[in-house]
Motif scaffolding. Sequence first.
Motif, PDB file in Angstrom:
ATOM      1  N   THR A  86       0.811  -1.212   0.000  1.00 23.82           N
ATOM      2  CA  THR A  86       0.000   0.000   0.000  1.00 23.82           C
ATOM      3  C   THR A  86       0.850   1.270   0.000  1.00 23.82           C
ATOM      4  N   SER A 126      -1.443  -0.648   8.859  1.00 26.02           N
ATOM      5  CA  SER A 126      -1.749   0.117   7.652  1.00 26.02           C
ATOM      6  C   SER A 126      -2.672  -0.689   6.748  1.00 26.02           C
ATOM      7  N   PRO A 127      -3.306  -0.038   5.773  1.00 29.04           N
ATOM      8  CA  PRO A 127      -4.077  -0.789   4.780  1.00 29.04           C
ATOM      9  C   PRO A 127      -3.231  -1.902   4.168  1.00 29.04           C
ATOM     10  N   GLY A 128      -3.829  -3.076   4.065  1.00 30.63           N
ATOM     11  CA  GLY A 128      -3.109  -4.240   3.583  1.00 30.63           C
ATOM     12  C   GLY A 128      -2.588  -5.117   4.694  1.00 30.63           C
ATOM     13  N   HIS A 154      -6.458  -4.474   9.027  1.00 32.80           N
ATOM     14  CA  HIS A 154      -7.246  -3.890   7.933  1.00 32.80           C
ATOM     15  C   HIS A 154      -7.966  -4.991   7.165  1.00 32.80           C
ATOM     16  N   LEU A 155      -7.243  -6.062   6.839  1.00 33.92           N
ATOM     17  CA  LEU A 155      -7.853  -7.138   6.060  1.00 33.92           C
ATOM     18  C   LEU A 155      -8.977  -7.831   6.830  1.00 33.92           C
ATOM     19  N   MET A 191     -12.228  -5.908   6.620  1.00 38.97           N
ATOM     20  CA  MET A 191     -12.674  -5.888   5.225  1.00 38.97           C
ATOM     21  C   MET A 191     -13.317  -7.215   4.846  1.00 38.97           C
ATOM     22  N   LYS A 195     -15.207  -1.153   0.086  1.00 37.69           N
ATOM     23  CA  LYS A 195     -14.833   0.236  -0.201  1.00 37.69           C
ATOM     24  C   LYS A 195     -15.616   1.240   0.627  1.00 37.69           C
ATOM     25  N   TYR A 198     -12.196   2.788   7.519  1.00 34.80           N
ATOM     26  CA  TYR A 198     -11.092   2.206   8.285  1.00 34.80           C
ATOM     27  C   TYR A 198     -10.088   3.291   8.668  1.00 34.80           C
ATOM     28  N   PRO A 248      -6.382   3.710  10.277  1.00 34.15           N
ATOM     29  CA  PRO A 248      -5.177   2.981  10.693  1.00 34.15           C
ATOM     30  C   PRO A 248      -4.423   3.678  11.819  1.00 34.15           C
ATOM     31  N   LEU A 289      -6.006  -7.831  -1.969  1.00 34.32           N
ATOM     32  CA  LEU A 289      -6.289  -6.406  -2.096  1.00 34.32           C
ATOM     33  C   LEU A 289      -7.000  -6.105  -3.424  1.00 34.32           C
ATOM     34  N   LEU A 311      -9.394  -2.951  -3.273  1.00 27.90           N
ATOM     35  CA  LEU A 311      -8.700  -1.984  -2.426  1.00 27.90           C
ATOM     36  C   LEU A 311      -7.283  -1.728  -2.925  1.00 27.90           C
TER      37      LEU A 311
END
Length: 327
Positions: free
Chosen positions: A110, A165-167, A171-172, A175, A186, A190, A192, A322, A327
């Motif tokens: 990301t 962080s995203p990823g 985060h996962l 999601m 989407k 979220y 972080p 992702l 994402l």
Amino acid sequence: MRVRTPLALLGAALLVLVGPPLLTPGSGSEAGTRIPGLRFMVPNTPGGGYDITARTAARNAEDAGLTHSIEVFNLPGAGGTVGLTRLVGEHGNGKLAMSMGLGVVGAVHTNKTPKTLADTTPIARLTEEQDIVVVAEDSPYRTIQDLLAAWRKNPAKLPVGGGSSPGGPDHLAPMLMAQAAGIAPKSVNYIPFDGGGELLASILGNKVAFGVSGVGEYLDQIKAGELRLLAVTGPKRVPGLDAPTLREAGLDTDFTNWRGIVAPPGLSAAERDKLIGLVERLHESKQWRDSLRRNGWDDAFLSGEAFGDFLDEQDRRVESVLKELGL
């Protein structure tokens, strides 16, 4: 990381140093596990999963007589990639290692970081643990079903916080929860944080509607009644915790995180083998086994080249997931 959804995801576990049965104090020197001046970098803030694992591993290694005076220090930033960049820059330094896990794999993608885990020396995957879904004690959401009902009505208005962080895993996990609940990933709000320590204050202050983090990070707050545990993300319940799995809550998904250790590139074969040997020794120590049980971590030990192959696989899977989640 292991996730059973229509997607198919990741699996696994993290960091530590390792020791054999029947070790005696001072035997580290004789067994060739002593590394004078060894330092462990934690690429996020104090109180997060990488930090807890690194400090636990260092203490256990010392208590088992494997080595002495391991320095643990924090270098947070950008989901762990600030630390990763520093590690890769320490080419040939056999006295430095970094605590890491799935979150760093995701952050590389990301953040589009030029330095990746392929640039490091893999030492070992150490643990696997479930994520947990938690709210503050005074939250209106008493059960996971309460939370899901409100989340489905207006996902954008229910911010979810995670310590990666995203990823990354925190985060996962939400999601995948959202997707299984019929919520477009989407549309999820979220937020972080750089590790579980920073996230905790926002959960307790109701700045996020709920948080997702590793089970070992918030056990004390759950037991003290400061946090309410709504669900665990793995395939089975966590012993000693009164919370359903996501599947029990009607969501067709499960998820586990992992953590491990990497070292700088350019190590000699002897330096690499000594680091791996230290971790292998610690892995078998009573001190480490007790820490696994106390923190709710599952043993997922994998060292050397096998861990390197696992890192390559995780990198490809994170990228694929992702994309599948849009994402």
